[in-house]
Write an enzyme that holds these catalytic residues in place. Structure first.
Site, PDB file in Angstrom:
ATOM      1  N   ARG A  58       0.829  -1.216   0.000  1.00 14.56           N
ATOM      2  CA  ARG A  58       0.000   0.000   0.000  1.00 14.56           C
ATOM      3  C   ARG A  58       0.859   1.259   0.000  1.00 14.56           C
ATOM      4  NH1 ARG A  58      -4.201  -1.915   4.617  1.00 14.56           N
ATOM      5  NH2 ARG A  58      -5.298  -3.522   3.448  1.00 14.56           N
ATOM      6  N   ARG A  62      -3.786   6.281   0.529  1.00 12.46           N
ATOM      7  CA  ARG A  62      -4.417   7.442   1.156  1.00 12.46           C
ATOM      8  C   ARG A  62      -3.516   8.223   2.100  1.00 12.46           C
ATOM      9  NH1 ARG A  62      -9.575   4.745   3.696  1.00 12.46           N
ATOM     10  NH2 ARG A  62      -8.116   2.981   3.776  1.00 12.46           N
ATOM     11  N   ARG A  71      -8.202  11.491  -5.632  1.00 13.95           N
ATOM     12  CA  ARG A  71      -9.458  10.858  -5.219  1.00 13.95           C
ATOM     13  C   ARG A  71     -10.595  11.854  -5.019  1.00 13.95           C
ATOM     14  NH1 ARG A  71     -12.164   7.927  -4.347  1.00 13.95           N
ATOM     15  NH2 ARG A  71     -12.096   6.650  -2.466  1.00 13.95           N
TER      16      ARG A  71
END
Length: 397
Positions: A58, A62, A71
């Site tokens: 990851r 985010r 996003r």
């Protein structure tokens, strides 16, 4: 391979060269740029290297403000399905951390396989992935499309292939590009539960009440996953990883029946087509299966989470290989507790140094024991990366 910049250097020529401009799109799968940093690939093949390569699960996500900016106007799966957006998100951490990362991993999601098989998947803010119409009973498998005439994994997931190919060109050989899939048990759990779960009661009920149907579903997912990985390599992935994220929800007996055979099937099928492409398996929480993963599958790398001592894992894997008469190297990957990145820089440095010492001078790919979290400080990841460079190099002198 590029020369090594000192680990304390935060910027490099990569920040000023226009190497990560995601346009125009390039889907040529025959003329990829030459790889300049092959440290990850050499290590994954069991070679002794000057230091441990490092990347993070990851690492595109985010926690990065540049990802959050994309996003704002783009739904999660739109990013996955739009090659230029997937490319941009994939290269963001490579751009930010300059020469500190040794691999990029394509931005996608493990749940693209259930989507390809005919299930709707939504990414709901605050809840994560949701499948509005899960497979509650074996009869619901009739809704899956993977056995219908004309079904093609390559057609359904061509957008991932295009993202891989384009990203490989955009990276210009600075680091290798990794592809991935979710493993059959983990995907089955999502497909039956309809999302994440604390108990996995629905999915485990399938295993015990409908074992034949469970095996059918696991086998079908495995076949789609293997075909998908083969296609990912054809599209430009230079190594691949299989994520069995919910392995730890199974006990040893059930893992041996409902997970391990399908992991082995995927590895065998991919290796039959791409024997030289490194493959990693991450069976989170399944420490009890280290020996089986090493001796009963064809994976080159086993990724471990933070709840096992790396020195213990190394010893167990080596002894199992010796006992089985297998003269091959299985590399370990991992395994810093991701929550340590919530600590201060000194704590991160200390524990990262301890992690590197635990793996010793053996072939090791540094990583977290699971993925980056949305509230992680990007600069704390930088401390981890810099420390791996320095500490792992010192161990090899």
């Amino acid at each position: 391979m590029p020369s090594e910049a000192p680990a304390t250097v935060a910027q490099s020529a990569l920040d000023t060269e226009p190497v990560f401009n995601p346009t125009p799109l390039n889907f040529d799968t025959h003329n990829f740029p030459a790889l300049r940093n092959d440290l990850y690939l050499r290590t994954a093949r069991g070679e002794q290297t000057e230091r441990a390569p490092v990347w993070c699960m990851r690492q595109a996500g985010r926690y990065l403000p540049e990802f959050r900016a994309i996003r704002v106007e783009n739904e999660f799966f739109r990013v996955c399905r739009t090659p230029e957006l997937a490319t941009e998100v994939t290269v963001q951490p490579i751009r930010r951390y300059a020469e500190l990362l040794d691999a990029a991993i394509i931005f996608s999601d493990i749940l693209v396989i259930p989507q390809a098989m005919g299930l709707e998947v939504e990414m709901v803010p605050g809840k994560g992935p949701q499948l509005p119409q899960p497979l509650r009973t074996p009869a619901d498998m009739a809704r899956l499309t993977d056995q219908l005439p004309g079904f093609s994994v390559d057609t359904e997931l061509d957008y991932v292939y295009k993202a891989l190919t384009n990203t490989r060109h955009v990276l210009q050989g600075h680091v290798p590009l990794l592809g991935f899939v979710g493993a059959p048990w983990t995907l089955m759990a999502y497909m039956v539960e309809g999302g994440g779960s604390k108990t996995f009661a629905q999915a485990k009920a399938w295993l015990f009440a409908h074992p034949a149907a469970a095996h059918e579903l696991l086998g079908r997912i495995a076949d789609v996953a293997a075909t998908f990985l083969i296609g990912q390599v054809r599209a430009g992935a230079q190594a691949v990883q299989v994520f069995e994220s919910w392995a730890g929800e199974l006990g040893p007996r059930d893992f041996a029946e409902f997970s391990l055979p399908y992991l082995a099937r995927i590895a065998a099928r991919v290796k039959a087509v791409w024997p030289d492409v490194p493959m990693t398996v991450f069976a989170k929480g399944a420490h009890y299966a280290l020996e089986q993963l090493a001796t009963e599958t064809a994976f080159d790398v086993i990724s471990i989470d933070w709840t096992i001592d790396p020195a213990v894992a190394r010893t167990r894997v080596d002894r199992a290989l010796e006992a089985a008469g297998q003269r091959r190297t299985v590399v370990l990957q991992g395994n810093l507790d991701p929550t340590l990145l919530f600590g201060g820089p000194e704590a991160i440095r200390q524990r990262t140094q301890e992690m590197c010492r635990g793996f010793g001078g053996s072939a090791h790919i540094a990583n977290l024991g699971h993925g980056m979290m949305p509230s992680h400080d990007p600069e704390h990841l930088r401390v981890f990366l810099e420390t791996v460079h320095v500490a792992s190099r010192a161990l090899r002198k």
